[in-house]
Write an enzyme that holds these catalytic residues in place. Sequence first.
Site, short mmCIF file in Angstrom:
data_model
loop_
_atom_site.label_atom_id
_atom_site.label_comp_id
_atom_site.label_asym_id
_atom_site.label_seq_id
_atom_site.Cartn_x
_atom_site.Cartn_y
_atom_site.Cartn_z
N LEU A 105 24.90 71.41 64.94
CA LEU A 105 24.12 70.40 64.22
C LEU A 105 23.99 70.90 62.79
O LEU A 105 23.79 72.10 62.56
CB LEU A 105 22.73 70.21 64.84
CG LEU A 105 22.66 69.64 66.27
CD1 LEU A 105 21.22 69.64 66.76
CD2 LEU A 105 23.24 68.24 66.32
N ASP A 106 24.08 69.99 61.82
CA ASP A 106 23.94 70.44 60.43
C ASP A 106 22.50 70.82 60.14
O ASP A 106 21.59 70.58 60.94
CB ASP A 106 24.49 69.41 59.45
CG ASP A 106 23.71 68.10 59.46
OD1 ASP A 106 22.46 68.14 59.51
OD2 ASP A 106 24.33 67.03 59.40
N ILE A 107 22.27 71.42 59.00
CA ILE A 107 20.97 72.01 58.69
C ILE A 107 19.84 70.98 58.69
O ILE A 107 18.70 71.30 59.01
CB ILE A 107 21.04 72.75 57.34
CG1 ILE A 107 19.78 73.60 57.12
CG2 ILE A 107 21.28 71.77 56.18
CD1 ILE A 107 19.88 74.55 55.93
#
Length: 265
Positions: free
Chosen positions: A105-107
């Site tokens: 998952l991106d930040i």
Amino acid sequence: MTEKLQKVLADRGLGSRRQMERWIAAGRIAVNGRPAAIGARVDATDEIAVDGRNLARASTPGCRVIVLNKRAGVIVSRRDPEGRPTVFDDLPTLRTGRWISVGRLDIATTGLLLFTNDGGLAHALSHPSTGIDREYAVRVAGMLDDEALGRLTKGVDVNGRVESFSDIRYYNGSGTNHWYHVVLMEGRNHEVRDLFASQGTVVSRLKRVRYGPVVLPAWLPRGAWEEMGFDDVAALRSILGMSEERPPRKRSPSRSMLIPYPNLT
């Protein structure tokens, strides 16, 4: 019965199969006292050593799975040159092997993230050929019309390739903020945001709420994790056509994290 050496090492949680191939090529792996070669196959009688240290295959721990409710601002990486917090910082310590994240998952994205100490399970859950879908809750400004919804399920051009949701449904909202639930079969980097952007809509919040049969528990606080019970682990492996594992010593939690899901064998 023999298995590929890189698969055996990955199943021990030492890393991905590709990474294990690099270790073999670098001469870090020995089988029965001799440097291993790419493509080598081993069985239960073979002695495997990594950097001179023997691996006791008979003591392989049972398959474990952790469900994390990721918070924003945390990266899915073991180390970050910028010193930002990572999802691995607060996971429990393993005596052997290591935790492997299932997908990323991106930040800025929150929600469901899976970890396991079993390389085979991580591979089965992550590989596109398995057919595992992912569901996200998405908050956007405004509502999409029927034409836009149709385009998003039929397919639109995103950076030179055709992308689409396998399902998209309006959830709720008021004023300028409205929530949709969308389903993807792979979930490439920024795919949800890019698909909505193709219709002139900006995603203001993105949260993964389901990964195949695993749902994000409503009782799990953001930033917290819970280990999956043995019954759930066994059911998850069965869905993927994998063999059963011996149960851990500790008692399984009573709350299930799975929903009914078709077998993928």
